[in-house]
Design a protein around this motif. Structure first.
Motif, PDB file in Angstrom:
ATOM      1  N   GLU A   1      24.823 -15.364  17.887  1.00  0.00           N
ATOM      2  CA  GLU A   1      23.724 -14.804  17.100  1.00  0.00           C
ATOM      3  C   GLU A   1      22.391 -14.869  17.828  1.00  0.00           C
ATOM      4  N   SER A   2      22.171 -15.932  18.624  1.00  0.00           N
ATOM      5  CA  SER A   2      20.920 -16.047  19.376  1.00  0.00           C
ATOM      6  C   SER A   2      21.070 -17.098  20.467  1.00  0.00           C
ATOM      7  N   GLU A   3      21.308 -16.651  21.694  1.00  0.00           N
ATOM      8  CA  GLU A   3      21.366 -17.597  22.810  1.00  0.00           C
ATOM      9  C   GLU A   3      20.029 -18.319  22.968  1.00  0.00           C
ATOM     10  N   GLU A   4      18.941 -17.599  22.775  1.00  0.00           N
ATOM     11  CA  GLU A   4      17.616 -18.187  22.946  1.00  0.00           C
ATOM     12  C   GLU A   4      17.398 -19.352  21.983  1.00  0.00           C
ATOM     13  N   ARG A   5      17.794 -19.160  20.723  1.00  0.00           N
ATOM     14  CA  ARG A   5      17.595 -20.221  19.730  1.00  0.00           C
ATOM     15  C   ARG A   5      18.493 -21.410  20.030  1.00  0.00           C
ATOM     16  N   ARG A   6      19.730 -21.143  20.392  1.00  0.00           N
ATOM     17  CA  ARG A   6      20.652 -22.229  20.718  1.00  0.00           C
ATOM     18  C   ARG A   6      20.139 -23.048  21.899  1.00  0.00           C
ATOM     19  N   GLU A   7      19.688 -22.387  22.943  1.00  0.00           N
ATOM     20  CA  GLU A   7      19.227 -23.104  24.120  1.00  0.00           C
ATOM     21  C   GLU A   7      17.914 -23.837  23.854  1.00  0.00           C
TER      22      GLU A   7
ATOM     23  N   ALA B   1      17.718 -27.868  24.279  1.00  0.00           N
ATOM     24  CA  ALA B   1      16.775 -28.532  25.180  1.00  0.00           C
ATOM     25  C   ALA B   1      16.109 -29.710  24.478  1.00  0.00           C
ATOM     26  N   ARG B   2      15.789 -29.534  23.212  1.00  0.00           N
ATOM     27  CA  ARG B   2      15.169 -30.632  22.449  1.00  0.00           C
ATOM     28  C   ARG B   2      16.181 -31.747  22.179  1.00  0.00           C
ATOM     29  N   ILE B   3      17.402 -31.374  21.842  1.00  0.00           N
ATOM     30  CA  ILE B   3      18.437 -32.387  21.604  1.00  0.00           C
ATOM     31  C   ILE B   3      18.673 -33.188  22.874  1.00  0.00           C
ATOM     32  N   HIS B   4      18.827 -32.474  23.977  1.00  0.00           N
ATOM     33  CA  HIS B   4      19.120 -33.122  25.258  1.00  0.00           C
ATOM     34  C   HIS B   4      17.996 -34.069  25.676  1.00  0.00           C
ATOM     35  N   SER B   5      16.771 -33.708  25.344  1.00  0.00           N
ATOM     36  CA  SER B   5      15.631 -34.531  25.735  1.00  0.00           C
ATOM     37  C   SER B   5      15.479 -35.786  24.881  1.00  0.00           C
ATOM     38  N   GLY B   6      16.236 -35.867  23.771  1.00  0.00           N
ATOM     39  CA  GLY B   6      16.215 -37.071  22.948  1.00  0.00           C
ATOM     40  C   GLY B   6      15.491 -36.951  21.627  1.00  0.00           C
ATOM     41  N   ASP B   7      15.098 -35.743  21.243  1.00  0.00           N
ATOM     42  CA  ASP B   7      14.410 -35.565  19.967  1.00  0.00           C
ATOM     43  C   ASP B   7      15.330 -35.871  18.797  1.00  0.00           C
ATOM     44  N   SER B   8      14.736 -36.292  17.687  1.00  0.00           N
ATOM     45  CA  SER B   8      15.488 -36.508  16.448  1.00  0.00           C
ATOM     46  C   SER B   8      15.799 -35.164  15.818  1.00  0.00           C
ATOM     47  N   PRO B   9      16.780 -35.123  14.899  1.00  0.00           N
ATOM     48  CA  PRO B   9      17.115 -33.849  14.262  1.00  0.00           C
ATOM     49  C   PRO B   9      15.922 -33.137  13.626  1.00  0.00           C
ATOM     50  N   SER B  10      15.042 -33.891  12.984  1.00  0.00           N
ATOM     51  CA  SER B  10      13.905 -33.256  12.332  1.00  0.00           C
ATOM     52  C   SER B  10      12.951 -32.600  13.331  1.00  0.00           C
ATOM     53  N   ARG B  11      12.770 -33.239  14.487  1.00  0.00           N
ATOM     54  CA  ARG B  11      11.907 -32.684  15.518  1.00  0.00           C
ATOM     55  C   ARG B  11      12.546 -31.488  16.205  1.00  0.00           C
ATOM     56  N   VAL B  12      13.869 -31.537  16.347  1.00  0.00           N
ATOM     57  CA  VAL B  12      14.571 -30.425  16.991  1.00  0.00           C
ATOM     58  C   VAL B  12      14.339 -29.139  16.229  1.00  0.00           C
ATOM     59  N   LEU B  13      14.374 -29.225  14.891  1.00  0.00           N
ATOM     60  CA  LEU B  13      14.306 -28.035  14.052  1.00  0.00           C
ATOM     61  C   LEU B  13      12.890 -27.553  13.787  1.00  0.00           C
ATOM     62  N   GLN B  14      11.898 -28.265  14.290  1.00  0.00           N
ATOM     63  CA  GLN B  14      10.527 -27.809  14.139  1.00  0.00           C
ATOM     64  C   GLN B  14      10.289 -26.548  14.969  1.00  0.00           C
ATOM     65  N   ARG B  15       9.677 -25.575  14.383  1.00  0.00           N
ATOM     66  CA  ARG B  15       9.397 -24.317  15.097  1.00  0.00           C
ATOM     67  C   ARG B  15       8.206 -24.497  16.011  1.00  0.00           C
TER      68      ARG B  15
ATOM     69  N   ARG C   1      21.714 -21.829   7.023  1.00  0.00           N
ATOM     70  CA  ARG C   1      21.963 -23.163   6.462  1.00  0.00           C
ATOM     71  C   ARG C   1      22.847 -24.021   7.365  1.00  0.00           C
ATOM     72  N   GLN C   2      23.397 -23.426   8.403  1.00  0.00           N
ATOM     73  CA  GLN C   2      24.295 -24.181   9.285  1.00  0.00           C
ATOM     74  C   GLN C   2      23.575 -24.827  10.465  1.00  0.00           C
ATOM     75  N   TRP C   3      22.356 -24.421  10.733  1.00  0.00           N
ATOM     76  CA  TRP C   3      21.663 -24.961  11.896  1.00  0.00           C
ATOM     77  C   TRP C   3      21.431 -26.464  11.783  1.00  0.00           C
TER      78      TRP C   3
ATOM     79  N   LEU D   1      25.242 -32.459  17.057  1.00  0.00           N
ATOM     80  CA  LEU D   1      24.990 -32.530  18.496  1.00  0.00           C
ATOM     81  C   LEU D   1      24.101 -33.710  18.870  1.00  0.00           C
ATOM     82  N   VAL D   2      23.192 -34.082  17.996  1.00  0.00           N
ATOM     83  CA  VAL D   2      22.403 -35.299  18.238  1.00  0.00           C
ATOM     84  C   VAL D   2      23.331 -36.514  18.251  1.00  0.00           C
ATOM     85  N   ALA D   3      24.285 -36.534  17.333  1.00  0.00           N
ATOM     86  CA  ALA D   3      25.263 -37.631  17.307  1.00  0.00           C
ATOM     87  C   ALA D   3      26.110 -37.632  18.572  1.00  0.00           C
ATOM     88  N   LEU D   4      26.449 -36.448  19.082  1.00  0.00           N
ATOM     89  CA  LEU D   4      27.202 -36.365  20.329  1.00  0.00           C
ATOM     90  C   LEU D   4      26.381 -36.930  21.484  1.00  0.00           C
ATOM     91  N   ARG D   5      25.116 -36.550  21.540  1.00  0.00           N
ATOM     92  CA  ARG D   5      24.243 -37.052  22.606  1.00  0.00           C
ATOM     93  C   ARG D   5      24.194 -38.575  22.605  1.00  0.00           C
TER      94      ARG D   5
END
Length: 355
Positions: free
Chosen positions: A331-337, A341-355, A201-203, A210-214
Motif C-alpha cells: 500500500e505504501s513503501e514510503e510509509r513502511r520504510e 526507520a523509527r522502529i530500528h532507531s529505538g523509538d517507542s510505538p507511540s513515537r513511531v506513529l507520530q506524523r 487500524r492495522q498500523w 515490530l518494536v517487540a521484535l527489535r
C-alpha cells in the motif's frame, strides 16, 4: 523489493553490470538478455547459442533499482528478454515495456511443477485485456523467506513465526533490516490474511509487533553474506531468512549445522520470472530463450550453484502444504520504510506513529 545479492556471483564483473557476450556461429541473430547474477551461466549461454545460432548479449544487474534504470531509461528498447520478480513486473506491464507471452511457444512450461502452471493463482503474472487473458511472465526461480535454526541449540525445528518473539531466544535471533518486508512479516505473525495491504487500524498493532521484535533480536542484517557472518560470529540460534535458500546454502557451505523450515503461518516468497520486452525485434527468439531456460542445465544450476529453487523440480526445503505469499506491491513503501526507520532507531510505538 531490493535484493542486491540474492544469489552467489560466479564472476565478479557480473556484479558491476557489465555485458558478457557468448560467441556463436554467425547467423545475424542477437538476443539481448537482462538478468541477475547466476541466472544464465556461461555454459547455458553457450548451449542456447549452439541450438539457435544466435549470439547472446547478457547484461547482469545486482538490484531492482539498477534493473529499473536499465529498463526505464530506454523504455525496454535495449533488451529482448529480462528476469524480474512478480511485484516489479507490474510497472513494466503498466508502462507497456513488457509484452504478452505466447505460451504455445514455450512448451517446456509443461515441465513445471503444478503450482507454477496455475498462473492465475500467482499475483502479477496475468492481465485481462479486452476480455482476453494475457500472460506476462513465466516463473523461473524463487525462494521462500523461511526460518533457519541452529540444530545444536534447538532440539526440534520451530514451527511458527512466533519463535522470533520468544524471550527464550532473546539476543540469539537475527532478522532482516528492510521495513517493507518486515511489516508483511508482522502481518503474517498477527494472522492477517493480506500482508501487503495494511488498513489504517492495522498500523498500530503492526508497529507494536515490530518494536517487540527489535527488542528480542540480536540485530538486523541487509545482505546474505552479512547474515552468515553474524550467525557464525555470535552463535545465533534463529534467523528470519529474507533470502531463504541462498542463506541456507551459504551456511551449509561454511560448515554450520543448520535446518530450514517454513512456519505454519506460511511464508513470504519472491518469484522471479522471464518477461519479454515489447520492443524486441525477434519475439520468436525471445520465446525460445524462455523455453530453453526451463531445461537443463539452467534449471539444475540454480539449485547446485546458487542454492535457489527452480520451477521444474521440488525443492527439498519447501513445504508444499504450507501457503506461500508471493510478493505483491504494498500500500505504501514510503510509509513502511518511514515507520521502520523509527522502529530500528529505538523509538517507542507511540513515537513511531507520530506524523
Amino acid at each position: 523489493m531490493t535484493l542486491p545479492l540474492r544469489i552467489l556471483m560466479p564472476l565478479l564483473f557480473w556484479a558491476l553490470g557489465l555485458a558478457h557476450a557468448v560467441a556463436a556461429e554467425p547467423s545475424g541473430k542477437v538476443l539481448r538478455v537482462l538478468a541477475w547474477p547466476g541466472y544464465a551461466d556461461p555454459e547455458v549461454l553457450q548451449g542456447f547459442s549452439q541450438r539457435t545460432g544466435a549470439r547472446v548479449e547478457l547484461t547482469v544487474v545486482g538490484s531492482d533499482e539498477a534493473m529499473r534504470q536499465r529498463l526505464l531509461s530506454g523504455r525496454g528498447r535495449d533488451f529482448d528478454v529480462f528476469a524480474l520478480n512478480t511485484a516489479e513486473l507490474q510497472q513494466y506491464i503498466d508502462q507497456g515495456i513488457a509484452r504478452p507471452i505466447e505460451l504455445q511457444r514455450v512448451p517446456n512450461t509443461r515441465r513445471q511443477r503444478p503450482r507454477f502452471r496455475e498462473l492465475s493463482a500467482i499475483p502479477g503474472l496475468i492481465r485481462r485485456v479486452d476480455g482476453l487473458t494475457q500472460v506476462y511472465g513465466v516463473p523461473y526461480t524463487y525462494s521462500e523467506m523461511g526460518l533457519i535454526y541452529d540444530r545444536r541449540q534447538l532440539s526440534a525445528p520451530p514451527d511458527s513465526l512466533q519463535v522470533l518473539w520468544d524471550p527464550r531466544w532473546r539476543g540469539k535471533v537475527l532478522a532482516y533490516a528492510g521495513g517493507t518486508h518486515n511489516f508483511s512479516l508482522a502481518a503474517l505473525a498477527l494472522g492477517w490474511q493480506q500482508p501487503f495491504e495494511l488498513g489504517e487500524r492495522q498500523w498500530a498493532p503492526a508497529v507494536d509487533k515490530l518494536v517487540a521484535l527489535r527488542r528480542n533480536v540480536l540485530g538486523f542484517y541487509s545482505l546474505p553474506e552479512e547474515s552468515v557472518q553474524l550467525f557464525m560470529r555470535h552463535k545465533v540460534a534463529l534467523m528470519y531468512a529474507n533470502y531463504g535458500l541462498q542463506q541456507l546454502h551459504l551456511l551449509k557451505a561454511a560448515g554450520v549445522d543448520v535446518g530450514y523450515v517454513i512456519p505454519r503461518e506460511g511464508a513470504l516468497a519472491w518469484l522471479d520470472c522471464w518477461a519479454i520486452s515489447s520492443s524486441t525485434g525477434d519475439p520468436e527468439l525471445a520465446h525460445a530463450w524462455i523455453n530453453f531456460m526451463l531445461e537443463e542445465p539452467a534449471s539444475s544450476l540454480l539449485v547446485s550453484r546458487q542454492g535457489l529453487a527452480n520451477t521444474v523440480s521440488d525443492s527439498v526445503a519447501s513445504a508444499p502444504q504450507v501457503p506461500l505469499r508471493w510478493l505483491e506491491p504494498v500500500e505504501s513503501e514510503e510509509r513502511r520504510e518511514h515507520y521502520w526507520a523509527r522502529i530500528h532507531s529505538g523509538d517507542s510505538p507511540s513515537r513511531v506513529l507520530q506524523r
